[in-house]
Motif scaffolding. Structure first.
Motif, short mmCIF file in Angstrom:
data_model
loop_
_atom_site.label_atom_id
_atom_site.label_comp_id
_atom_site.label_asym_id
_atom_site.label_seq_id
_atom_site.Cartn_x
_atom_site.Cartn_y
_atom_site.Cartn_z
N GLY A 48 48.54 25.08 31.01
CA GLY A 48 47.32 24.79 31.74
C GLY A 48 46.55 26.02 32.16
N LYS A 49 47.00 27.22 31.78
CA LYS A 49 46.30 28.45 32.10
C LYS A 49 45.93 29.18 30.81
N TRP A 50 44.92 30.03 30.94
CA TRP A 50 44.46 30.78 29.77
C TRP A 50 44.96 32.21 29.80
N GLU A 51 45.69 32.57 28.75
CA GLU A 51 46.15 33.95 28.59
C GLU A 51 45.23 34.65 27.60
N ARG A 81 32.11 25.92 36.72
CA ARG A 81 33.32 25.09 36.79
C ARG A 81 32.94 23.64 37.08
N LYS A 82 32.00 23.43 37.99
CA LYS A 82 31.57 22.07 38.34
C LYS A 82 30.97 21.36 37.13
N ALA A 83 30.32 22.15 36.26
CA ALA A 83 29.71 21.58 35.06
C ALA A 83 30.71 21.40 33.93
N GLY A 84 31.97 21.73 34.18
CA GLY A 84 33.01 21.47 33.18
C GLY A 84 33.58 22.67 32.47
N ALA A 85 33.17 23.88 32.85
CA ALA A 85 33.68 25.07 32.17
C ALA A 85 35.17 25.24 32.40
N GLU A 86 35.91 25.45 31.33
CA GLU A 86 37.35 25.72 31.40
C GLU A 86 37.64 27.22 31.42
N VAL A 87 36.73 28.00 30.84
CA VAL A 87 36.83 29.46 30.79
C VAL A 87 35.49 30.03 31.22
N VAL A 88 35.51 31.09 32.04
CA VAL A 88 34.27 31.75 32.46
C VAL A 88 34.38 33.23 32.13
N ILE A 89 33.38 33.74 31.40
CA ILE A 89 33.31 35.15 31.02
C ILE A 89 32.12 35.78 31.74
N LEU A 90 32.39 36.90 32.41
CA LEU A 90 31.35 37.63 33.14
C LEU A 90 30.91 38.86 32.35
N SER A 91 29.61 38.93 32.02
CA SER A 91 29.01 40.15 31.50
C SER A 91 28.36 40.86 32.67
N ILE A 92 28.69 42.14 32.87
CA ILE A 92 28.20 42.85 34.05
C ILE A 92 27.68 44.23 33.69
#
Length: 400
Positions: free
Chosen positions: A312-315, A219-230
């Motif tokens: 302003g939110k991602w659906e 987020r600090k680097a500018g990411a608007e969306v974050v996807i977690l692969s687990i």
């Protein structure tokens, strides 16, 4: 069966038609409605090359003449290209360590697979791969380094395992139709392999605090969306474990991660919306050939997720596309000591199929058609068994 070779062309034509018309399961309906920025993500299950699949790569290279050092994995995996290549962002999960072009190669318990798979991954349309798995350290730091060097050479981005500490602290952020999308990747453990001394950063070990820190850096680097692969859960179990369910709720409630994509079980597990966050517990195998095929281990799913910005939110709107690996008869199989007869309609080669599109091809023997319908219906039942249907989960391509 003689028409089997025409299937990739038929699938490519169908995908092209959909892309030109802008309608159908792959059409960008959200953009047409003027709902704001939108993009699509395709994510698929484990890529795990067992010896039989490497043998298939040798066999196909002899036919195509396109292999590198006698290996071509393109025909094996071509069936999913129409979907994967259509996504704005396509994410793979590369489970094993990559070795040298001519081997030696190894299977379980310490995998090392041909680097030729990396060019196939790129050719299919994948943009990035998660590389944190329980096999990440099968061959120590050198195995990690060679895997990442090979993906770089093929033009495939990656995250989850790292060559340097600085790499581990640098978020993977991709521009997807003008949206900055980050991918982070974590694994529950590394079998009996210890993290190399002095290199605690070489691969991401699952921990809520570490996941939150990785998201914060993105987020600090500018990411608007974050996807977690687990990489999590219990192998061969279609239902998520209690620890998976609990941890999914922690992620949904204590982080801002937009989508969770799970791996490791080698069978399909459900999707579920938890406090507004979609969790794909397990996408099964994209391609693998376990010693004892169960039917379930040959099935997988491509998760298809449409992200739309509203207020302003991602659906996220989820869809799923069942896949299956066709397995030829075992030449050493016997029935009470007698060799098992191979019929004209039996599968001749290992092939990864998009189930719904294969069923729409119209040139399948009845036995194969019935088997593919079963795979679709079983995958659909698993996908929906935690109530995801009421939250909008549907097949990407309906069953014919």
């Amino acid at each position: 069966m003689k028409k089997r070779s025409t299937l990739p062309a038929l699938l490519a034509s169908a995908a092209l038609a959909a892309s030109l018309t802008g309608c159908g399961p792959l059409g960008d309906d959200a953009a047409a409605k003027g709902d704001g920025r939108t993009f699509t993500v395709a994510a698929a299950g484990d890529i795990l090359l067992h010896p039989q699949l490497i043998d298939q790569g040798h066999k196909d290279a002899l036919k195509t003449g396109k292999g590198v050092d006698g290996l071509d994995f393109g025909p094996l995996m071509a069936g999913v290209k129409p979907v994967i290549s259509k996504a704005d962002l396509a994410i793979c999960h590369l489970e094993p360590v990559i070795g040298e072009p001519k081997g030696p190669f190894e299977s379980y318990p310490n995998f090392v697979v041909p680097p030729q798979i990396a060019t196939t991954i790129k050719d299919l349309g994948y943009d990035t791969c998660s590389t944190a798995s329980n096999h990440s350290l099968d061959h120590g730091y050198e195995g990690v380094k060679n895997t990442l060097d090979t993906l770089d050479a093929a033009g495939v981005k990656h995250t989850g395992s790292f060559r340097t500490e600085q790499d581990s602290l640098t978020p993977l952020i991709m521009d997807v139709k003008g949206v900055k999308v980050a991918q982070i990747s974590f694994a529950y453990g590394f079998n009996d392999h210890e993290i190399p001394k002095g290199k605690p950063w070489v691969v991401n070990l699952t921990d809520l605090g570490r996941i939150k820190a990785a998201e914060a850096r993105a987020r600090k680097a500018g990411a608007e969306v974050v996807i977690l692969s687990i990489h999590w859960g219990r192998e061969n179990q279609p239902n998520p474990t209690t620890p998976q369910l609990t941890f999914a709720r922690d992620i949904a409630r204590k982080t801002g991660i937009n989508l969770v994509v799970g791996h490791h079980a080698h069978v399909v597990q459900p999707m579920e919306k938890v406090d507004g966050t979609w969790i794909a517990y397990g996408l099964g195998n994209q391609v693998a050939r376990h010693d004892t095929p169960t039917g379930l281990t040959e099935e997988g799913v491509i998760g298809w997720f449409t992200f739309t910005e509203r207020g302003g939110k991602w659906e996220v709107t989820p869809r799923f596309e069942p896949t299956v690996v066709e397995i030829p008869p075992d030449p050493e199989a016997t029935d009470n000591g007698a060799p098992v007869a191979v019929g004209d309609d039996d599968v001749k080669d290992y092939r990864l199929l998009d189930v719904a599109r294969a069923l729409r091809s119209g040139d399948l023997p009845d036995q194969e058609r019935a088997r593919l319908r079963l795979a679709f219906e079983r995958t659909e039942g698993t996908m929906l068994n935690r109530g995801a249907g009421k939250d909008g989960l549907k097949p990407l391509t309906p069953l014919p």
